[in-house]
Design an enzyme around this catalytic site. Structure first.
Site, PDB file in Angstrom:
ATOM      1  N   ILE A  72       0.824  -1.221   0.000  1.00  0.00           N
ATOM      2  CA  ILE A  72       0.000   0.000   0.000  1.00  0.00           C
ATOM      3  C   ILE A  72       0.854   1.265   0.000  1.00  0.00           C
ATOM      4  O   ILE A  72       0.440   2.307   0.476  1.00  0.00           O
ATOM      5  CB  ILE A  72      -1.005   0.002   1.178  1.00  0.00           C
ATOM      6  CG1 ILE A  72      -0.289  -0.250   2.512  1.00  0.00           C
ATOM      7  CG2 ILE A  72      -2.097  -1.039   0.954  1.00  0.00           C
ATOM      8  CD1 ILE A  72      -1.161  -0.027   3.738  1.00  0.00           C
ATOM      9  N   LYS A  73       2.055   1.170  -0.558  1.00  0.00           N
ATOM     10  CA  LYS A  73       2.909   2.356  -0.664  1.00  0.00           C
ATOM     11  C   LYS A  73       2.567   3.135  -1.951  1.00  0.00           C
ATOM     12  O   LYS A  73       1.780   2.655  -2.762  1.00  0.00           O
ATOM     13  CB  LYS A  73       4.376   1.915  -0.657  1.00  0.00           C
ATOM     14  CG  LYS A  73       4.852   1.505   0.739  1.00  0.00           C
ATOM     15  CD  LYS A  73       4.832   2.659   1.708  1.00  0.00           C
ATOM     16  CE  LYS A  73       5.495   2.392   3.034  1.00  0.00           C
ATOM     17  NZ  LYS A  73       4.852   1.420   3.897  1.00  0.00           N
ATOM     18  N   PRO A  74       3.168   4.345  -2.139  1.00  0.00           N
ATOM     19  CA  PRO A  74       2.752   5.188  -3.280  1.00  0.00           C
ATOM     20  C   PRO A  74       2.751   4.466  -4.633  1.00  0.00           C
ATOM     21  O   PRO A  74       1.870   4.686  -5.454  1.00  0.00           O
ATOM     22  CB  PRO A  74       3.780   6.324  -3.249  1.00  0.00           C
ATOM     23  CG  PRO A  74       4.141   6.448  -1.808  1.00  0.00           C
ATOM     24  CD  PRO A  74       4.112   5.048  -1.255  1.00  0.00           C
TER      25      PRO A  74
END
Ligand SMILES: Cc1ncc(COP(=O)(O)O)c(C=O)c1O
Length: 384
Positions: free
Chosen positions: A181-183
């Site tokens: 769920i990182k950029p």
């Protein structure tokens, strides 16, 4: 009632096709796709070297190895961060030295760094929390004064600028995360960026068993069967399956960023007049990647605490989280370093109040409006 998870990755046909191509190609571990991802990432950031690895935690470990961290050395890190930033320091039997945060940005308080520096201090790891750049001028200045290395924990900051320069080109080494769920995501993955040829060479070698040539070159016609183990290294290489995801996600990085920025703007407009909520403060020296949108509840004006607020959000179908439980409050840090809550008064204070609300490109603007409505409803129902 809507159901809005705290976060979701944005995966579409492009990613699925890219992975299928790799699977069909017959080369699924580190190879040409990984090299392509590294080159494209380096171009995107504008840095000289980008080395793909299997997590940001691995990236941070390799960065500390590259600067030659030794047993009993000290590394300065913020207390408001994820486990990784501190744990990698302990891999060397070195000490993570925690620093308190600013109350409004939750970034490391640069005025409290110098007092923690001594003969054993070797590096500072600024965490560009939530996607906002730390005050890099002050951090670079103090690092030059005491000859310290700066390793950016850039897990949240893609893309983030500090005075027009991308994070990834400012410190000695920067470490990015491609966690689910990182950029941008590759499921699990990370990237090390640096301008320094020696650091890059060391990191490449240590990321694959301390071997002087990587597997891809060894086994293709370009390489040969011969290799040398020149150090005891690690198994941190990225696979081509992962890199294929990364290449596809990187193309959408700006689009993802714009979407998060618009959602952040909606939240800010909606919440700025609500006294029970403090909205994130953005300093004018840089940009904010809006990986997280962290509000602070003004508990003195409410009849509920943070846990009850999060529970009410959940009852209305909205997932929330807390970034982060400060390191000094965790059992390991309390037990090992005897840290007390009062040692980091600002972080201990804000910790009771912070809530991360959903912000990710897969959300619709309607979803963001729903989050706003529910936040305001809960606040109104629980005003003192
Ligand atoms: C600030 C920070 N640093 C490092 C990491 C570690 O990233 P990874 O999961 O890719 O190892 C995270 C992950 O959540 C993070 O939030």
């Amino acid at each position: 009632m809507k159901n809005i998870p705290y976060s979701l990755p944005f995966i579409s046909e492009g990613e699925i096709n890219a992975i299928e191509d790799v699977l069909k190609s017959g080369w699924i571990t580190t190879g040409s796709k990984t090299r392509e991802f590294e080159q494209k990432f380096a171009r995107y950031i504008g840095c000289k070297h980008a080395i793909a690895v299997n997590s940001c935690t691995a990236a941070l470990h390799l960065a500390l190895d590259a600067i030659g961290l030794k047993e009993r050395d000290e590394v300065i890190i913020p207390t408001i961060t994820f486990a990784s930033t501190g744990e990698v320091v302990t891999y060397f039997k070195a000490y993570p030295i925690l620093v308190d945060c600013e109350q409004d940005t939750l970034l490391i308080d640069v005025n409290k760094i110098e007092e923690k520096i001594n003969q054993k201090t070797k590096a500072i790891i600024p965490v560009h929390f939530a996607g906002q750049s730390c005050q890099m001028d002050e951090i670079l200045q103090v690092s030059r004064k005491y000859d310290l290395k700066v390793i950016d924990d850039a897990a949240h900051s893609l893309p983030t600028k500090h005075k027009g320069r991308m994070i990834g080109t400012i410190g000695d080494i920067a470490c990015f995360s491609f966690y689910a769920i990182k950029p941008i995501t590759t499921g699990e993955g990370g990237m090390v960026c640096t301008e320094d040829n020696e650091f890059a060479e060391r990191i490449k070698i240590m990321s694959l068993h301390g071997i002087s040539k990587d597997a891809w070159r060894r086994y293709t016609s370009e390489g040969s069967w011969y290799y040398e183990i020149i150090e005891a290294g690690y198994k941190y290489n990225m696979t081509d399956i992962t890199a294929a995801l990364g290449i596809t996600q990187l193309k959408k990085c700006n689009e993802f960023y714009r979407k998060r920025e618009k959602i952040a703007d909606k939240y800010t407009q909606a919440f700025k007049k609500i006294q029970e909520i403090k909205i994130p403060v953005v300093r004018d020296y840089g940009t904010h990647a809006w990986h997280l949108y962290v509000i602070q509840l003004n508990l003195e004006m409410l009849n509920i605490n943070r846990a009850q607020f999060i529970e009410s959000m959940k009852e209305n179908g909205i997932g929330c989280s807390v970034h982060f439980i400060p390191l000094h409050l965790h059992p390991y840090y309390r037990r090992t370093y005897n840290y007390k809550s009062k040692d980091f008064p600002v972080a201990s204070y804000v910790y009771e109040r912070i809530v991360s609300i959903p912000i990710y490109p897969k959300m619709s603007y309607d979803d963001a409006d729903y989050v706003i409505d529910i936040v305001i409803k809960i606040i109104k129902e629980n005003r003192k």
